[in-house]
Write a protein that holds these residues in place. Structure first.
Motif, PDB file in Angstrom:
ATOM      1  N   ASP A 126     -27.728 117.011 -43.390  1.00 47.41           N
ATOM      2  CA  ASP A 126     -27.683 117.203 -41.939  1.00 47.41           C
ATOM      3  C   ASP A 126     -28.356 116.067 -41.179  1.00 47.41           C
ATOM      4  O   ASP A 126     -27.841 115.608 -40.154  1.00 47.41           O
ATOM      5  N   ARG A 127     -29.496 115.628 -41.665  1.00 49.46           N
ATOM      6  CA  ARG A 127     -30.238 114.563 -40.966  1.00 49.46           C
ATOM      7  C   ARG A 127     -29.434 113.263 -40.918  1.00 49.46           C
ATOM      8  O   ARG A 127     -29.387 112.598 -39.890  1.00 49.46           O
ATOM      9  N   GLN A 128     -28.787 112.893 -42.016  1.00 47.32           N
ATOM     10  CA  GLN A 128     -27.957 111.686 -42.035  1.00 47.32           C
ATOM     11  C   GLN A 128     -26.747 111.842 -41.118  1.00 47.32           C
ATOM     12  O   GLN A 128     -26.377 110.914 -40.409  1.00 47.32           O
ATOM     13  N   LEU A 129     -26.141 113.008 -41.142  1.00 54.51           N
ATOM     14  CA  LEU A 129     -24.987 113.252 -40.294  1.00 54.51           C
ATOM     15  C   LEU A 129     -25.367 113.149 -38.818  1.00 54.51           C
ATOM     16  O   LEU A 129     -24.646 112.543 -38.021  1.00 54.51           O
ATOM     17  N   GLU A 130     -26.502 113.686 -38.454  1.00 57.68           N
ATOM     18  CA  GLU A 130     -26.976 113.587 -37.073  1.00 57.68           C
ATOM     19  C   GLU A 130     -27.213 112.131 -36.684  1.00 57.68           C
ATOM     20  O   GLU A 130     -26.922 111.719 -35.559  1.00 57.68           O
ATOM     21  N   LEU A 131     -27.743 111.331 -37.616  1.00 60.67           N
ATOM     22  CA  LEU A 131     -27.961 109.911 -37.341  1.00 60.67           C
ATOM     23  C   LEU A 131     -26.630 109.190 -37.132  1.00 60.67           C
ATOM     24  O   LEU A 131     -26.497 108.396 -36.198  1.00 60.67           O
ATOM     25  N   VAL A 132     -25.652 109.477 -37.961  1.00 61.72           N
ATOM     26  CA  VAL A 132     -24.329 108.862 -37.803  1.00 61.72           C
ATOM     27  C   VAL A 132     -23.759 109.208 -36.423  1.00 61.72           C
ATOM     28  O   VAL A 132     -23.234 108.338 -35.713  1.00 61.72           O
ATOM     29  N   GLN A 133     -23.876 110.453 -36.030  1.00 60.41           N
ATOM     30  CA  GLN A 133     -23.375 110.867 -34.720  1.00 60.41           C
ATOM     31  C   GLN A 133     -24.141 110.162 -33.591  1.00 60.41           C
ATOM     32  O   GLN A 133     -23.544 109.745 -32.599  1.00 60.41           O
ATOM     33  N   GLU A 134     -25.442 110.019 -33.745  1.00 62.21           N
ATOM     34  CA  GLU A 134     -26.244 109.336 -32.721  1.00 62.21           C
ATOM     35  C   GLU A 134     -25.858 107.860 -32.631  1.00 62.21           C
ATOM     36  O   GLU A 134     -25.794 107.301 -31.538  1.00 62.21           O
ATOM     37  N   ILE A 135     -25.582 107.236 -33.767  1.00 61.11           N
ATOM     38  CA  ILE A 135     -25.145 105.835 -33.769  1.00 61.11           C
ATOM     39  C   ILE A 135     -23.860 105.698 -32.959  1.00 61.11           C
ATOM     40  O   ILE A 135     -23.730 104.795 -32.127  1.00 61.11           O
ATOM     41  N   ILE A 136     -22.919 106.594 -33.184  1.00 65.36           N
ATOM     42  CA  ILE A 136     -21.653 106.548 -32.439  1.00 65.36           C
ATOM     43  C   ILE A 136     -21.899 106.762 -30.950  1.00 65.36           C
ATOM     44  O   ILE A 136     -21.362 106.037 -30.110  1.00 65.36           O
ATOM     45  N   ARG A 137     -22.721 107.719 -30.615  1.00 68.58           N
ATOM     46  CA  ARG A 137     -22.995 108.011 -29.197  1.00 68.58           C
ATOM     47  C   ARG A 137     -23.723 106.860 -28.501  1.00 68.58           C
ATOM     48  O   ARG A 137     -23.577 106.668 -27.300  1.00 68.58           O
ATOM     49  N   ARG A 138     -24.518 106.097 -29.233  1.00 67.27           N
ATOM     50  CA  ARG A 138     -25.313 105.012 -28.634  1.00 67.27           C
ATOM     51  C   ARG A 138     -24.601 103.662 -28.664  1.00 67.27           C
ATOM     52  O   ARG A 138     -25.119 102.675 -28.151  1.00 67.27           O
ATOM     53  N   ALA A 139     -23.428 103.611 -29.265  1.00 68.25           N
ATOM     54  CA  ALA A 139     -22.659 102.363 -29.274  1.00 68.25           C
ATOM     55  C   ALA A 139     -22.405 101.927 -27.832  1.00 68.25           C
ATOM     56  O   ALA A 139     -22.151 102.749 -26.953  1.00 68.25           O
TER      57      ALA A 139
ATOM     58  N   ALA B 139     -26.130 100.985 -34.170  1.00 68.95           N
ATOM     59  CA  ALA B 139     -25.331 101.135 -32.949  1.00 68.95           C
ATOM     60  C   ALA B 139     -24.936  99.764 -32.400  1.00 68.95           C
ATOM     61  O   ALA B 139     -23.826  99.587 -31.894  1.00 68.95           O
ATOM     62  N   LYS B 140     -25.835  98.795 -32.518  1.00 69.91           N
ATOM     63  CA  LYS B 140     -25.514  97.427 -32.074  1.00 69.91           C
ATOM     64  C   LYS B 140     -24.410  96.832 -32.932  1.00 69.91           C
ATOM     65  O   LYS B 140     -23.502  96.171 -32.431  1.00 69.91           O
ATOM     66  N   ILE B 141     -24.497  97.065 -34.233  1.00 68.59           N
ATOM     67  CA  ILE B 141     -23.464  96.562 -35.142  1.00 68.59           C
ATOM     68  C   ILE B 141     -22.120  97.225 -34.832  1.00 68.59           C
ATOM     69  O   ILE B 141     -21.089  96.555 -34.758  1.00 68.59           O
ATOM     70  N   LEU B 142     -22.128  98.530 -34.622  1.00 66.65           N
ATOM     71  CA  LEU B 142     -20.902  99.247 -34.264  1.00 66.65           C
ATOM     72  C   LEU B 142     -20.338  98.722 -32.946  1.00 66.65           C
ATOM     73  O   LEU B 142     -19.131  98.507 -32.823  1.00 66.65           O
ATOM     74  N   SER B 143     -21.195  98.484 -31.981  1.00 66.88           N
ATOM     75  CA  SER B 143     -20.750  97.947 -30.686  1.00 66.88           C
ATOM     76  C   SER B 143     -20.076  96.596 -30.861  1.00 66.88           C
ATOM     77  O   SER B 143     -19.010  96.335 -30.303  1.00 66.88           O
ATOM     78  N   ASP B 144     -20.723  95.724 -31.644  1.00 66.23           N
ATOM     79  CA  ASP B 144     -20.159  94.395 -31.855  1.00 66.23           C
ATOM     80  C   ASP B 144     -18.821  94.475 -32.582  1.00 66.23           C
ATOM     81  O   ASP B 144     -17.872  93.779 -32.224  1.00 66.23           O
TER      82      ASP B 144
ATOM     83  N   ALA C   5     -14.829 106.071 -21.821  1.00 61.34           N
ATOM     84  CA  ALA C   5     -15.507 105.543 -23.008  1.00 61.34           C
ATOM     85  C   ALA C   5     -16.524 106.544 -23.539  1.00 61.34           C
ATOM     86  O   ALA C   5     -16.662 106.729 -24.757  1.00 61.34           O
ATOM     87  N   GLU C   6     -17.218 107.208 -22.635  1.00 58.72           N
ATOM     88  CA  GLU C   6     -18.202 108.216 -23.068  1.00 58.72           C
ATOM     89  C   GLU C   6     -17.519 109.399 -23.739  1.00 58.72           C
ATOM     90  O   GLU C   6     -18.024 109.930 -24.732  1.00 58.72           O
ATOM     91  N   ASP C   7     -16.371 109.813 -23.197  1.00 55.97           N
ATOM     92  CA  ASP C   7     -15.611 110.902 -23.813  1.00 55.97           C
ATOM     93  C   ASP C   7     -15.138 110.524 -25.218  1.00 55.97           C
ATOM     94  O   ASP C   7     -15.183 111.345 -26.129  1.00 55.97           O
ATOM     95  N   VAL C   8     -14.689 109.289 -25.376  1.00 57.12           N
ATOM     96  CA  VAL C   8     -14.225 108.824 -26.682  1.00 57.12           C
ATOM     97  C   VAL C   8     -15.376 108.831 -27.681  1.00 57.12           C
ATOM     98  O   VAL C   8     -15.223 109.274 -28.825  1.00 57.12           O
ATOM     99  N   LYS C   9     -16.546 108.348 -27.253  1.00 62.34           N
ATOM    100  CA  LYS C   9     -17.706 108.345 -28.153  1.00 62.34           C
ATOM    101  C   LYS C   9     -18.090 109.772 -28.547  1.00 62.34           C
ATOM    102  O   LYS C   9     -18.362 110.049 -29.723  1.00 62.34           O
ATOM    103  N   GLU C  10     -18.104 110.673 -27.591  1.00 61.42           N
ATOM    104  CA  GLU C  10     -18.477 112.056 -27.887  1.00 61.42           C
ATOM    105  C   GLU C  10     -17.447 112.706 -28.815  1.00 61.42           C
ATOM    106  O   GLU C  10     -17.808 113.386 -29.777  1.00 61.42           O
ATOM    107  N   TYR C  11     -16.183 112.486 -28.532  1.00 62.68           N
ATOM    108  CA  TYR C  11     -15.125 113.014 -29.386  1.00 62.68           C
ATOM    109  C   TYR C  11     -15.269 112.468 -30.806  1.00 62.68           C
ATOM    110  O   TYR C  11     -15.163 113.209 -31.789  1.00 62.68           O
ATOM    111  N   SER C  12     -15.520 111.159 -30.915  1.00 60.91           N
ATOM    112  CA  SER C  12     -15.671 110.522 -32.225  1.00 60.91           C
ATOM    113  C   SER C  12     -16.870 111.080 -32.981  1.00 60.91           C
ATOM    114  O   SER C  12     -16.788 111.336 -34.190  1.00 60.91           O
ATOM    115  N   ALA C  13     -17.974 111.268 -32.283  1.00 55.92           N
ATOM    116  CA  ALA C  13     -19.171 111.828 -32.920  1.00 55.92           C
ATOM    117  C   ALA C  13     -18.900 113.243 -33.425  1.00 55.92           C
ATOM    118  O   ALA C  13     -19.308 113.609 -34.538  1.00 55.92           O
TER     119      ALA C  13
END
Length: 141
Positions: A24-37, A47-52, A3-11
């Motif tokens: 860049d700042r928005q893109l980094e936030l999007v990647q962090e949201i994916i990583r924190r799902a 990240a909570k919304i993405l997880s749900d 699951a961690e590999d999938v999140k990292e790959y997706s980010a």
């Protein structure tokens, strides 16, 4: 992949696809949201919304379809999928999952609704599998 590999790959994939299209700042936030799902300790609402949203895919018709597809691809009978579902029901797997995995009340309610539909389908599939839906007078014909 874990699951961690999938999140990292997706980010990383999002980073590659959206580079230059977002600041860049928005893109980094999007990647962090994916990583924190699916990170229970996250404070990121996104990240909570993405997880749900991701967890909802495992419950209901889509989840049943994925399970059945996996059983067929693995060369196993539908009967095995029905029995696996029945074991999950017997041990309260779904109730625990709905109670513990969802962050938002709305997602939890949607999961409960989807679970009800999945239960009805799997129960009917079980009845048809063992022909218990046939009227008794027609079984001996």
């Amino acid at each position: 992949m874990s699951a961690e590999d999938v999140k990292e790959y997706s980010a990383e994939l999002v980073g590659d696809r959206l580079k230059g299209k977002l600041p860049d700042r928005q893109l980094e936030l999007v990647q962090e949201i994916i990583r924190r799902a699916h990170d229970a300790s996250t404070d990121l609402a996104e990240a909570k919304i993405l997880s749900d949203a991701d967890s909802l895919d495992d419950i209901g018709a889509l989840g049943v379809w994925r399970d059945l597809r996996k059983y067929v691809i693995d060369g196993r009978a539908i009967e095995e999928a029905v029995k696996a579902w029945e074991r999950r029901e017997q041990y309260g797997y779904w109730e625990t999952r709905v109670r513990d995995i969802f962050n938002l009340t709305t997602a939890r309610r949607l999961a409960e609704s989807r679970l009800g539909a999945a239960r009805a389908f799997m129960q009917q599939l079980g009845r048809e599998r063992d022909a218990s839906d046939l009227p008794p007078e027609e079984i001996g014909e």
